[in-house]
Design an enzyme around this catalytic site. Structure first.
Site, PDB file in Angstrom:
ATOM      1  N   SER A 153      -2.113  -9.502   7.652  1.00 15.17           N
ATOM      2  CA  SER A 153      -1.568  -8.554   6.679  1.00 15.17           C
ATOM      3  C   SER A 153      -0.061  -8.600   6.807  1.00 15.17           C
ATOM      4  O   SER A 153       0.482  -9.055   7.829  1.00 15.17           O
ATOM      5  CB  SER A 153      -2.077  -7.139   6.998  1.00 15.17           C
ATOM      6  OG  SER A 153      -1.332  -6.140   6.325  1.00 15.17           O
ATOM      7  N   TYR A 166      -4.371  -0.037  12.697  1.00 19.22           N
ATOM      8  CA  TYR A 166      -4.358  -1.200  11.810  1.00 19.22           C
ATOM      9  C   TYR A 166      -3.163  -2.100  12.110  1.00 19.22           C
ATOM     10  O   TYR A 166      -3.300  -3.317  12.237  1.00 19.22           O
ATOM     11  CB  TYR A 166      -4.316  -0.724  10.355  1.00 19.22           C
ATOM     12  CG  TYR A 166      -4.493  -1.822   9.332  1.00 19.22           C
ATOM     13  CD1 TYR A 166      -5.764  -2.265   8.980  1.00 19.22           C
ATOM     14  CD2 TYR A 166      -3.393  -2.411   8.710  1.00 19.22           C
ATOM     15  CE1 TYR A 166      -5.930  -3.259   8.032  1.00 19.22           C
ATOM     16  CE2 TYR A 166      -3.550  -3.406   7.769  1.00 19.22           C
ATOM     17  CZ  TYR A 166      -4.821  -3.827   7.428  1.00 19.22           C
ATOM     18  OH  TYR A 166      -4.989  -4.820   6.498  1.00 19.22           O
TER      19      TYR A 166
END
Length: 271
Positions: A153, A166
């Protein structure tokens, strides 16, 4: 004189390759599975979906240029992550390509972040990738060929508030990618991480509607001022763009690309 179109090995760069793609029943993972199947690969789809959807996805990939089967391994469980790779290798004789895409998200201030949510996100977003890589790696080295693609990401490179687990997991994926790349460098095994920003998926579309309702904004305001605020292109990447990049990284022409974190984020991390 026009010649009839034929499929050749060069037109199918992943022909006779076996690929396992985690979290591939929707979104980015499905886009990658479709791209690999289009390039000729045998694809093992993994994720959560009802039986009818799974059958349709496997049939769809079969109408491309490769084939697909489904494995419902629960990657929160390390033993099942291992078994996913072992079953694919037993069925197809090997695993040539491994794409770690499965992931979950939870948003909360760090002082309120539930430990159970932390454990859950680390287990799926980071530890599952370790377990699948560990299981596939030795046979890839022996074969002299392997392609590992970790879907990270933009948050593997930069942080955002309220996403402690995350961001930590995705930074961990970046480090794991580099380490595995070094260990595979002399054995024909590459390992790279794709780092998307916001990608147009059903989950993002739902997030737009939920955010609009919660904040009293229009859809356009949510897209412009919330989701794409940090993405200079002001457009979502598409799953097809991510899939095309993954398919290239899995082919012979990407043999010298390893240990990289490749952004596909509309300029987000260039700032």
């Amino acid at each position: 004189m026009d010649m009839p179109a034929t499929h050749t090995t060069s037109a199918l760069p992943l022909s006779k390759r076996c690929a396992v793609v985690t979290g591939s029943t929707s979104g980015i993972g499905l886009g990658i599975a479709r791209a690999l199947a289009s390039a000729g690969a045998e694809v093992v789809i993994n994720g959560i979906a009802d039986e009818r959807t799974i059958e349709a996805l496997c049939e769809e990939c079969g109408t491309l240029r490769g084939r697909a089967s489904y494995d419902g391994a629960d990657l929160f469980d390390p033993a099942q992550a291992v078994a996913l790779v072992e079953r694919a290798a037993a069925r197809f004789g090997r695993v040539d390509i491994l794409v770690n895409n499965a992931g979950v998200q939870h948003v909360s201030p760090v002082e309120q972040f539930a430990p159970a949510q932390w454990d859950r996100i680390i287990a799926l977003n980071l530890s599952a990738a370790f377990h699948t890589i560990r299981t596939a790696f030795a046979s890839m080295k022996t074969a002299g060929f392997g392609r590992i693609v970790n879907v990270a990401s933009a948050h593997a490179l930069v942080a955002s508030p309220f996403k402690a687990a995350y961001v930590a997991a995705k930074h961990g994926i970046a480090g794991l990618t580099k380490t595995v790349a070094l260990e595979g460098a002399q054995h024909g095994v590459t390992c790279n991480a794709i780092c998307p920003g916001y990608v147009w998926t059903p989950l993002v579309e739902k997030q737009i509607d939920d955010t609009a309702a919660a904040r009293g904004l229009t859809r356009d305001e949510v897209i412009r001022d919330v989701l794409l605020a940090a993405q200079p292109s002001k457009r979502f990447a598409t799953v097809e763009e991510v899939g095309a990049l993954a398919a290239f990284l899995c082919g012979d022409r990407a043999a010298s690309i390893t240990g990289t974190t490749i952004s596909i984020d509309g300029g987000w991390t260039a700032q």
